[in-house]
Design an enzyme around this catalytic site. Structure first.
Site, PDB file in Angstrom:
ATOM      1  N   GLU A 173       0.769  -1.237   0.000  1.00  0.00           N
ATOM      2  CA  GLU A 173       0.000   0.000   0.000  1.00  0.00           C
ATOM      3  C   GLU A 173       0.806   1.297   0.000  1.00  0.00           C
ATOM      4  O   GLU A 173       0.762   2.050   0.977  1.00  0.00           O
ATOM      5  CB  GLU A 173      -0.974  -0.025   1.185  1.00  0.00           C
ATOM      6  N   GLU A 291      -5.427  -8.492  -0.328  1.00  0.00           N
ATOM      7  CA  GLU A 291      -6.145  -8.234   0.927  1.00  0.00           C
ATOM      8  C   GLU A 291      -7.609  -7.991   0.617  1.00  0.00           C
ATOM      9  O   GLU A 291      -7.936  -7.243  -0.310  1.00  0.00           O
ATOM     10  CB  GLU A 291      -5.611  -6.984   1.653  1.00  0.00           C
TER      11      GLU A 291
HETATM   12  C1  BGC Z   1      -3.001  -2.830   7.063  1.00  0.00           C
HETATM   13  C2  BGC Z   1      -3.614  -3.281   8.360  1.00  0.00           C
HETATM   14  C3  BGC Z   1      -5.106  -3.041   8.372  1.00  0.00           C
HETATM   15  C4  BGC Z   1      -5.730  -3.608   7.122  1.00  0.00           C
HETATM   16  C5  BGC Z   1      -7.180  -3.275   7.044  1.00  0.00           C
HETATM   17  C6  BGC Z   1      -3.693  -3.510   5.973  1.00  0.00           C
HETATM   18  O1  BGC Z   1      -3.083  -3.190   4.763  1.00  0.00           O
HETATM   19  O2  BGC Z   1      -1.654  -3.160   7.048  1.00  0.00           O
HETATM   20  O3  BGC Z   1      -2.998  -2.648   9.438  1.00  0.00           O
HETATM   21  O4  BGC Z   1      -5.661  -3.683   9.473  1.00  0.00           O
HETATM   22  O5  BGC Z   1      -5.064  -3.158   5.971  1.00  0.00           O
HETATM   23  O6  BGC Z   1      -7.381  -1.911   7.186  1.00  0.00           O
END
Ligand code: BGC
Length: 353
Positions: A173, A291
């Protein structure tokens, strides 16, 4: 003895000395059909990581355990047992690397990462390691560029003899001051650094603005390098997935938002995924949704519906995926009871599949 055999013996001895059993070492060195001496088929590589879990809140905390998760051998076993084929391990290397040149990564930390990577590989899981939460790089990219590249040089050297089941993801990110154009420049240099020692390893990289699919069009990748999978993160609608999270200002007001799979709700996701698929087809790059997930404060029925819908939409388009995350706030596993949270597990891996 050839140079390659000589190297393998050195690596084998190093692994045994660092506490890895001979059996585990054999698996690590031979756990893939694709020996690491040629460019692998990148689509085949993407299929290897088609269903994965993020081992989040462990090694990307400043110190493992500070965010409530310490990785255990059993986690890798149960993940494999339930039918996942990969794990993504977010790692805060920047908290364990010296500030000034010559940059050095703390050797105990490296051993801990070795342990985690070896656990995954020896259980037959592919494994993605990344640079996560390098916040200083986001705040002051110019100051940290050299260190960022040095960290990749060190990681790349360290894992050069690992099997093709180990994937490198360049940076989680990119955001803030690490703008799209700077990110393209740094990414290009990081890929060159990695390619010096890992000419055939599959690299994963995603667009700026938190790996947003809306920035795919501004992502630049070296045209000749086909061994790159493109990642994006998907949490839409944020007002549902991130309700009540401590780190999203105003998200307490979102509590009670549901996801029922209405026509509008499904359609907006379908549009997003179709846009991403179109980009993938035009660019010829396979997609990894590295993710996606929902926070525990949303209701379980909605969480399961959303999770199942997202995972299937990804699969229908040939995207691999990794759920965020294993056993913390978004978790699919209860680390106290050592039990899976069944509705979420079934949403990810449908019982019949
Ligand atoms: C972050 C986390 C976060 C998640 C959802 C991830 O990319 O590293 O810290 O909990 O995104 O927001």
């Amino acid at each position: 003895m050839t140079r390659r055999t000589g190297l393998s013996i050195v690596v084998l001895m190093m692994l045994i000395l660092t506490g890895c059993s001979k059996q585990a070492v054999d698996t690590i060195m031979s756990s893939t059909d694709d020996p690491l001496n040629d460019v692998p088929d990148v689509n085949k590589q993407n299929r290897k990581i088609s269903r994965g879990i993020n081992l989040g809140n462990a090694l990307e905390a400043p110190i493992e355990g500070e965010w409530g998760v310490i990785l255990k051998e059993d986690y890798f076993r149960v993940i494999k047992e339930k039918g996942f084929n990969s794990v993504r391990i977010p790692i805060k290397w920047s908290a364990h690397t010296t500030d000034k040149p010559p940059y050095v990564i703390d050797s105990l930390f490296f051993q801990r990462i070795d342990w985690a990577v070896n656990q995954a590989l020896s259980k037959g899981l592919s494994v993605i390691i990344n640079l996560q939460h390098y916040d200083e790089l986001m705040q002051d990219p110019v100051k940290h560029k050299e260190r960022f590249l040095a960290i990749w040089d060190l990681i790349s050297e360290h894992y050069q003899n690992y099997s093709a089941d180990l994937f490198f993801e360049v940076l989680n990110e990119p955001n803030n001051q690490l703008t799209s154009s700077l990110w393209n420049e740094y990414l290009d240099e990081a890929i060159s650094v990695i390619r010096k020692k890992n000419p055939f390893r599959t690299i994963i990289a995603g667009p700026a603005s938190w790996n947003s699919m809306d920035y795919l069009n501004s992502l630049y990748l070296p045209t000749k390098d086909k061994n790159i999978i493109v990642t994006y993160h998907y949490y839409n609608p944020m007002q549902f997935t991130h309700q009540g999270t401590a780190w999203v200002t105003g998200s307490e007001d979102w509590l009670g938002n549901t996801w029922l799979g209405t026509y509008e709700q499904m359609n907006s996701i379908i549009q997003d995924f179709d846009k991403t698929l179109l980009w993938s087809k035009l660019s010829g790059r396979p997609i990894y949704m590295g993710e996606f997930g929902t926070y525990y404060r949303a209701d379980m029925g909605s969480r399961a519906k959303w999770t199942s819908f997202i995972a299937r939409q990804a699969e229908q388009r040939g995207f691999s995926w990794a759920y965020w995350e294993f056993c913390a706030g978004f978790g699919v596993y209860d680390p106290v009871k050592n039990e899976w949270i069944e509705p979420l597990l079934n949403a990810l891996i449908p019982p019949a599949s």
